[in-house]
Design a protein around this motif. Sequence first.
Motif, PDB file in Angstrom:
ATOM      1  N   ARG A 173      -2.477   4.593   3.597  1.00 24.23           N
ATOM      2  CA  ARG A 173      -2.200   5.670   2.641  1.00 24.23           C
ATOM      3  C   ARG A 173      -2.923   5.467   1.316  1.00 24.23           C
ATOM      4  NH1 ARG A 173       3.941   5.746   4.657  1.00 24.23           N
ATOM      5  NH2 ARG A 173       3.426   3.578   4.910  1.00 24.23           N
ATOM      6  N   CYS A 174      -3.377   4.261   1.056  1.00 25.74           N
ATOM      7  CA  CYS A 174      -4.103   3.976  -0.179  1.00 25.74           C
ATOM      8  C   CYS A 174      -5.603   4.081   0.075  1.00 25.74           C
ATOM      9  CB  CYS A 174      -3.787   2.567  -0.680  1.00 25.74           C
ATOM     10  SG  CYS A 174      -2.094   2.367  -1.254  1.00 25.74           S
ATOM     11  N   GLY A 175      -6.308   4.528  -0.968  1.00 26.95           N
ATOM     12  CA  GLY A 175      -7.767   4.550  -0.920  1.00 26.95           C
ATOM     13  C   GLY A 175      -8.286   3.717  -2.072  1.00 26.95           C
ATOM     14  N   TRP A 216       4.464  -0.272  -6.365  1.00 26.14           N
ATOM     15  CA  TRP A 216       5.243   0.551  -5.449  1.00 26.14           C
ATOM     16  C   TRP A 216       4.417   1.175  -4.315  1.00 26.14           C
ATOM     17  CZ3 TRP A 216       2.740   5.038  -5.829  1.00 26.14           C
ATOM     18  CH2 TRP A 216       2.177   5.358  -7.069  1.00 26.14           C
ATOM     19  N   CYS A 217       3.106   1.078  -4.339  1.00 24.98           N
ATOM     20  CA  CYS A 217       2.310   1.770  -3.310  1.00 24.98           C
ATOM     21  C   CYS A 217       2.451   1.070  -1.950  1.00 24.98           C
ATOM     22  CB  CYS A 217       0.858   1.917  -3.727  1.00 24.98           C
ATOM     23  SG  CYS A 217      -0.090   0.393  -3.802  1.00 24.98           S
ATOM     24  N   ALA A 218       2.096   1.797  -0.904  1.00 29.98           N
ATOM     25  CA  ALA A 218       2.307   1.320   0.460  1.00 29.98           C
ATOM     26  C   ALA A 218       1.364   0.184   0.842  1.00 29.98           C
ATOM     27  CB  ALA A 218       2.147   2.480   1.439  1.00 29.98           C
ATOM     28  N   ARG A 219       0.240   0.072   0.171  1.00 31.10           N
ATOM     29  CA  ARG A 219      -0.758  -0.972   0.472  1.00 31.10           C
ATOM     30  C   ARG A 219      -1.185  -0.925   1.932  1.00 31.10           C
ATOM     31  NH1 ARG A 219      -0.398  -5.606  -3.568  1.00 31.10           N
ATOM     32  NH2 ARG A 219       0.796  -4.654  -5.248  1.00 31.10           N
ATOM     33  N   ASP A 220      -1.374   0.300   2.448  1.00 34.38           N
ATOM     34  CA  ASP A 220      -1.848   0.448   3.830  1.00 34.38           C
ATOM     35  C   ASP A 220      -2.820   1.625   3.885  1.00 34.38           C
ATOM     36  OD1 ASP A 220      -0.256   2.727   3.737  1.00 34.38           O
ATOM     37  OD2 ASP A 220       1.311   1.932   5.049  1.00 34.38           O
ATOM     38  N   PRO A 240      -6.601  -1.008  -8.753  1.00 32.91           N
ATOM     39  CA  PRO A 240      -5.756  -1.954  -8.009  1.00 32.91           C
ATOM     40  C   PRO A 240      -4.500  -1.273  -7.458  1.00 32.91           C
ATOM     41  CG  PRO A 240      -5.524  -2.297 -10.365  1.00 32.91           C
ATOM     42  CD  PRO A 240      -6.583  -1.253 -10.188  1.00 32.91           C
ATOM     43  N   HIS A 241      -3.920  -1.873  -6.429  1.00 34.46           N
ATOM     44  CA  HIS A 241      -2.642  -1.391  -5.900  1.00 34.46           C
ATOM     45  C   HIS A 241      -1.588  -1.449  -6.998  1.00 34.46           C
ATOM     46  CE1 HIS A 241      -3.779  -1.089  -1.688  1.00 34.46           C
ATOM     47  NE2 HIS A 241      -4.286  -2.302  -1.728  1.00 34.46           N
ATOM     48  N   THR A 242      -0.580  -0.601  -6.862  1.00 32.35           N
ATOM     49  CA  THR A 242       0.540  -0.601  -7.809  1.00 32.35           C
ATOM     50  C   THR A 242       1.672  -1.460  -7.242  1.00 32.35           C
ATOM     51  OG1 THR A 242       1.627   1.281  -6.788  1.00 32.35           O
ATOM     52  CG2 THR A 242      -0.072   1.771  -8.450  1.00 32.35           C
ATOM     53  N   VAL A 282      -6.881   6.034  -5.010  1.00 24.72           N
ATOM     54  CA  VAL A 282      -5.619   6.746  -4.810  1.00 24.72           C
ATOM     55  C   VAL A 282      -4.628   5.794  -4.169  1.00 24.72           C
ATOM     56  CG1 VAL A 282      -4.483   8.674  -3.653  1.00 24.72           C
ATOM     57  CG2 VAL A 282      -6.815   8.939  -4.488  1.00 24.72           C
ATOM     58  N   HIS A 283      -3.464   5.704  -4.757  1.00 24.71           N
ATOM     59  CA  HIS A 283      -2.426   4.835  -4.214  1.00 24.71           C
ATOM     60  C   HIS A 283      -1.182   5.678  -3.956  1.00 24.71           C
ATOM     61  CE1 HIS A 283      -4.819   1.291  -4.798  1.00 24.71           C
ATOM     62  NE2 HIS A 283      -5.244   1.887  -5.900  1.00 24.71           N
ATOM     63  N   THR A 284      -0.621   5.530  -2.781  1.00 26.65           N
ATOM     64  CA  THR A 284       0.474   6.379  -2.325  1.00 26.65           C
ATOM     65  C   THR A 284       1.638   5.509  -1.876  1.00 26.65           C
ATOM     66  OG1 THR A 284      -1.164   7.978  -1.568  1.00 26.65           O
ATOM     67  CG2 THR A 284       1.055   8.225  -0.708  1.00 26.65           C
TER      68      THR A 284
HETATM   69 ZN   LIG Z   1      -2.243   1.002  -3.111  1.00 23.50          ZN
END
Ligand SMILES: [Zn+2]
Length: 119
Positions: free
Chosen positions: A28-30, A22-26, A18-20, A33-35
Amino acid sequence: MKRRPPRVMAHTIQPETPHTDWCARDHRCGLNVHTSPDMYTDGPLGARGVLNRVHTETSDYAEIRIRIPISAREPIARKQLGVALHLIRELLYAVSAVRPAALDHARTDRPALDRRPAA
Ligand SMILES: [Zn+2]
């Protein structure tokens, strides 16, 4: 004539993480992998550092890209690259030195060290 058996492609199915918070949720996430969004810092002469926080299934890390203008004069450029490499090494050690125990004040308070033996 002997025929080769058909190739079977192994399908590895990895569970989606799942998304974190703080991650960008766009883009940049796979799946795994969450960025974070880019965090910038600027320096002299157009220097720029960009940092991203990354979370994967197995680890968390900071990803850093740095653009540092260097001299066109070879001896100076070599010296600048040496300084940059040295400071990158210092950065790696400084960041890795921050550990949970160093942040836990309850564990770092050591009142027994201040006690004096009874006379
Ligand atoms: Zn994410």
